[in-house]
Design a protein around this motif. Structure first.
Motif, PDB file in Angstrom:
ATOM      1  N   VAL A   1       0.838  -1.209   0.000  1.00  0.00           N
ATOM      2  CA  VAL A   1       0.000   0.000   0.000  1.00  0.00           C
ATOM      3  C   VAL A   1       0.869   1.253   0.000  1.00  0.00           C
ATOM      4  N   THR A   2       1.962   1.239   0.763  1.00  0.00           N
ATOM      5  CA  THR A   2       2.848   2.404   0.827  1.00  0.00           C
ATOM      6  C   THR A   2       3.513   2.666  -0.528  1.00  0.00           C
ATOM      7  N   VAL A   3       3.967   1.608  -1.186  1.00  0.00           N
ATOM      8  CA  VAL A   3       4.559   1.771  -2.519  1.00  0.00           C
ATOM      9  C   VAL A   3       3.510   2.289  -3.499  1.00  0.00           C
ATOM     10  N   ASN A   4       2.287   1.761  -3.387  1.00  0.00           N
ATOM     11  CA  ASN A   4       1.200   2.214  -4.250  1.00  0.00           C
ATOM     12  C   ASN A   4       0.932   3.702  -4.055  1.00  0.00           C
ATOM     13  N   PHE A   5       1.031   4.158  -2.827  1.00  0.00           N
ATOM     14  CA  PHE A   5       0.838   5.574  -2.532  1.00  0.00           C
ATOM     15  C   PHE A   5       2.005   6.418  -3.053  1.00  0.00           C
ATOM     16  N   ALA A   6       3.224   5.883  -2.956  1.00  0.00           N
ATOM     17  CA  ALA A   6       4.409   6.683  -3.258  1.00  0.00           C
ATOM     18  C   ALA A   6       4.686   6.819  -4.751  1.00  0.00           C
ATOM     19  N   LEU A   7       4.314   5.835  -5.559  1.00  0.00           N
ATOM     20  CA  LEU A   7       4.715   5.840  -6.971  1.00  0.00           C
ATOM     21  C   LEU A   7       4.323   7.116  -7.723  1.00  0.00           C
ATOM     22  N   PRO A   8       3.065   7.541  -7.677  1.00  0.00           N
ATOM     23  CA  PRO A   8       2.745   8.768  -8.433  1.00  0.00           C
ATOM     24  C   PRO A   8       3.439  10.011  -7.887  1.00  0.00           C
ATOM     25  N   ARG A   9       3.763   9.996  -6.606  1.00  0.00           N
ATOM     26  CA  ARG A   9       4.400  11.165  -6.005  1.00  0.00           C
ATOM     27  C   ARG A   9       5.895  11.212  -6.280  1.00  0.00           C
ATOM     28  N   LEU A  10       6.462  10.078  -6.718  1.00  0.00           N
ATOM     29  CA  LEU A  10       7.872  10.038  -7.092  1.00  0.00           C
ATOM     30  C   LEU A  10       8.076  10.232  -8.587  1.00  0.00           C
ATOM     31  N   ALA A  11       6.971  10.289  -9.341  1.00  0.00           N
ATOM     32  CA  ALA A  11       7.069  10.414 -10.793  1.00  0.00           C
ATOM     33  C   ALA A  11       7.641  11.773 -11.178  1.00  0.00           C
TER      34      ALA A  11
ATOM     35  N   PRO B   1      -5.572   7.222 -10.807  1.00  0.00           N
ATOM     36  CA  PRO B   1      -6.346   6.678  -9.673  1.00  0.00           C
ATOM     37  C   PRO B   1      -6.878   5.273  -9.952  1.00  0.00           C
ATOM     38  N   LEU B   2      -7.319   5.033 -11.188  1.00  0.00           N
ATOM     39  CA  LEU B   2      -7.811   3.701 -11.535  1.00  0.00           C
ATOM     40  C   LEU B   2      -6.673   2.694 -11.570  1.00  0.00           C
ATOM     41  N   LEU B   3      -5.502   3.111 -12.077  1.00  0.00           N
ATOM     42  CA  LEU B   3      -4.337   2.227 -12.080  1.00  0.00           C
ATOM     43  C   LEU B   3      -3.923   1.871 -10.657  1.00  0.00           C
ATOM     44  N   GLN B   4      -3.902   2.845  -9.775  1.00  0.00           N
ATOM     45  CA  GLN B   4      -3.560   2.584  -8.379  1.00  0.00           C
ATOM     46  C   GLN B   4      -4.509   1.558  -7.771  1.00  0.00           C
ATOM     47  N   GLY B   5      -5.797   1.751  -7.985  1.00  0.00           N
ATOM     48  CA  GLY B   5      -6.772   0.822  -7.423  1.00  0.00           C
ATOM     49  C   GLY B   5      -6.625  -0.578  -7.988  1.00  0.00           C
ATOM     50  N   ALA B   6      -6.378  -0.682  -9.309  1.00  0.00           N
ATOM     51  CA  ALA B   6      -6.234  -2.000  -9.937  1.00  0.00           C
ATOM     52  C   ALA B   6      -4.988  -2.713  -9.434  1.00  0.00           C
ATOM     53  N   PHE B   7      -3.878  -1.995  -9.327  1.00  0.00           N
ATOM     54  CA  PHE B   7      -2.648  -2.609  -8.828  1.00  0.00           C
ATOM     55  C   PHE B   7      -2.795  -3.032  -7.369  1.00  0.00           C
ATOM     56  N   LEU B   8      -3.462  -2.220  -6.583  1.00  0.00           N
ATOM     57  CA  LEU B   8      -3.671  -2.559  -5.178  1.00  0.00           C
ATOM     58  C   LEU B   8      -4.527  -3.820  -5.055  1.00  0.00           C
ATOM     59  N   LEU B   9      -5.541  -3.924  -5.889  1.00  0.00           N
ATOM     60  CA  LEU B   9      -6.394  -5.102  -5.880  1.00  0.00           C
ATOM     61  C   LEU B   9      -5.620  -6.341  -6.315  1.00  0.00           C
ATOM     62  N   ALA B  10      -4.752  -6.188  -7.320  1.00  0.00           N
ATOM     63  CA  ALA B  10      -3.941  -7.319  -7.773  1.00  0.00           C
ATOM     64  C   ALA B  10      -2.968  -7.772  -6.688  1.00  0.00           C
ATOM     65  N   MET B  11      -2.336  -6.823  -5.997  1.00  0.00           N
ATOM     66  CA  MET B  11      -1.414  -7.182  -4.917  1.00  0.00           C
ATOM     67  C   MET B  11      -2.142  -7.887  -3.780  1.00  0.00           C
ATOM     68  N   LEU B  12      -3.344  -7.442  -3.478  1.00  0.00           N
ATOM     69  CA  LEU B  12      -4.124  -8.095  -2.438  1.00  0.00           C
ATOM     70  C   LEU B  12      -4.457  -9.529  -2.842  1.00  0.00           C
ATOM     71  N   GLY B  13      -4.748  -9.742  -4.115  1.00  0.00           N
ATOM     72  CA  GLY B  13      -5.022 -11.091  -4.599  1.00  0.00           C
ATOM     73  C   GLY B  13      -3.816 -12.007  -4.464  1.00  0.00           C
ATOM     74  N   VAL B  14      -2.624 -11.490  -4.747  1.00  0.00           N
ATOM     75  CA  VAL B  14      -1.404 -12.300  -4.618  1.00  0.00           C
ATOM     76  C   VAL B  14      -1.154 -12.661  -3.156  1.00  0.00           C
ATOM     77  N   ILE B  15      -1.371 -11.713  -2.257  1.00  0.00           N
ATOM     78  CA  ILE B  15      -1.186 -11.983  -0.826  1.00  0.00           C
ATOM     79  C   ILE B  15      -2.171 -13.051  -0.355  1.00  0.00           C
ATOM     80  N   LEU B  16      -3.416 -12.956  -0.780  1.00  0.00           N
ATOM     81  CA  LEU B  16      -4.417 -13.955  -0.397  1.00  0.00           C
ATOM     82  C   LEU B  16      -4.075 -15.325  -0.985  1.00  0.00           C
ATOM     83  N   ALA B  17      -3.515 -15.356  -2.193  1.00  0.00           N
ATOM     84  CA  ALA B  17      -3.123 -16.631  -2.804  1.00  0.00           C
ATOM     85  C   ALA B  17      -2.026 -17.303  -1.989  1.00  0.00           C
TER      86      ALA B  17
END
Length: 341
Positions: A32-42, A301-317
């Motif tokens: 989540v922290t990386v997801n938050f930081a990426l656009p701000r480091l662009a 914003p949509l990319l952030q949400g999609a990536f966050l959802l994908a990461m959550l899926g990997v953690i649950l797997a």
């Protein structure tokens, strides 16, 4: 003299699971922290990343975007607000769809879940069975059959996913007309007709996912089965007079599946990324298409949400793999502990 007592479940087992859950929580926090930081480091800052107009933005336009998304606040304030909104299920507003990101993702999520889960299960079943069969036939004195399976699977695994998808479209949609070529076309309204047509449109994307993913599971199952076939417990099972089918399925194959379960959890991320290509080629209405469209529209914003959802899926797997592994291998179960009194 000392006595012993048995405690079930053991405190050691509980501590192990507390430690694992803590590790998963740490991974989630980092993601989540990386997801938050990426656009701000662009380069140029997050306002420039989120700008979707034509041409270069003016300073006034960037300032307006910064005010709209709260980008002018201190980073720690933005980070706290990001977490607060995330815990409420608020992933922001999609600039391309002009709708809440959560609504867009939840609308497409079931399609991707069906494709990825069925693709993973299908790849594991097909790859593991073919790999186990290849090792079993080689052990039975038929190395030619093992080599034929190995060459076939490796040839399929070397083919790019988009090429296999286009080949399926050319044969089964364009030439034979058996299956629809675009999964996002208009579907019938509800009922059995909707279910049947949805299943027809799933066939080619699912086949592509399975074909491009079986290589890893084939090689793992083949190597694992070759190792298991040399184990003494299989000779004991045969000495008891058990049929070869029982020896193969209940003893050899079950033990050979252990590394496959672990790899399946780790491969969940690559399967999600592969789904992006497959969904784009077939215009499949899942998260992969959403990600591709969001990249084209710079809908961050949509990319952030999609990536966050994908990461959550990997953690649950991975968490699911931790739960399933003891069911396949009794040696890792720790349901009792002998403790000196």
């Amino acid at each position: 003299m000392s006595r012993t007592r048995t405690r079930t479940p053991t405190s050691r087992h509980r501590r192990s699971w507390v430690s694992r859950l803590g590790q998963y929580a740490l991974v989630l926090w980092v993601a989540v922290t990386v997801n938050f930081a990426l656009p701000r480091l662009a380069l140029g800052g997050p306002a420039l990343v989120m700008y979707t107009g034509e041409g270069d933005p003016t300073a006034e336009q960037l300032a307006e975007l910064g005010q709209l998304y709260g980008l002018d606040d201190p980073v720690l304030v933005q980070y706290g607000r990001f977490w607060a909104e995330l815990l409420r299920g608020d992933l922001g507003l999609s600039t391309g769809h002009n709708r809440p990101v959560a609504d867009v993702l939840l609308e497409r999520l079931p399609w991707s879940v069906v494709l990825v889960v069925l693709g993973l299960v299908g790849a594991i079943l097909v790859g593991a069975l073919l790999g186990a069969l290849a090792a079993w036939r080689r052990d039975a004195g038929h190395p030619d059959q093992d080599r034929a399976l190995l060459v076939t699977v490796l040839a399929l695994d070397a083919m790019p996913g988009f090429w296999i998808a286009m080949l399926l479209i050319a044969v089964f949609a364009a030439q034979l007309g058996w299956l629809p070529s675009y999964a996002s076309a208009q579907l019938p309204d509800g009922g059995g007709a909707w279910l049947l047509e949805s299943a027809r449109r799933l066939v080619m994307p699912l086949a592509t996912m399975i074909v491009t993913s079986i290589g890893t599971y084939f090689l793992l199952a083949r190597a694992s089965m070759s190792t298991v076939l040399a184990e003494p417990f299989l000779r004991l099972a045969r000495a008891k007079g058990l049929p070869e089918r029982v020896v193969a399925t209940r003893h050899a194959l079950r033990t050979a599946l252990l590394p496959i379960v672990t790899n399946a959890a780790m491969a969940a991320g690559s399967l999600v990324s592969g789904a992006v290509v497959v969904e784009t080629v077939f215009s499949y209405p899942g998260l992969g298409t959403v990600i591709a469209d969001a990249v084209a529209e710079r809908d961050y914003p949509l990319l952030q949400g999609a990536f966050l959802l994908a990461m959550l899926g990997v953690i649950l797997a991975n968490l699911l793999a931790d739960l399933v592994y003891p069911l396949l291998d009794p040696r890792v179960r720790r349901t009792a502990e002998v403790v000196p009194a």
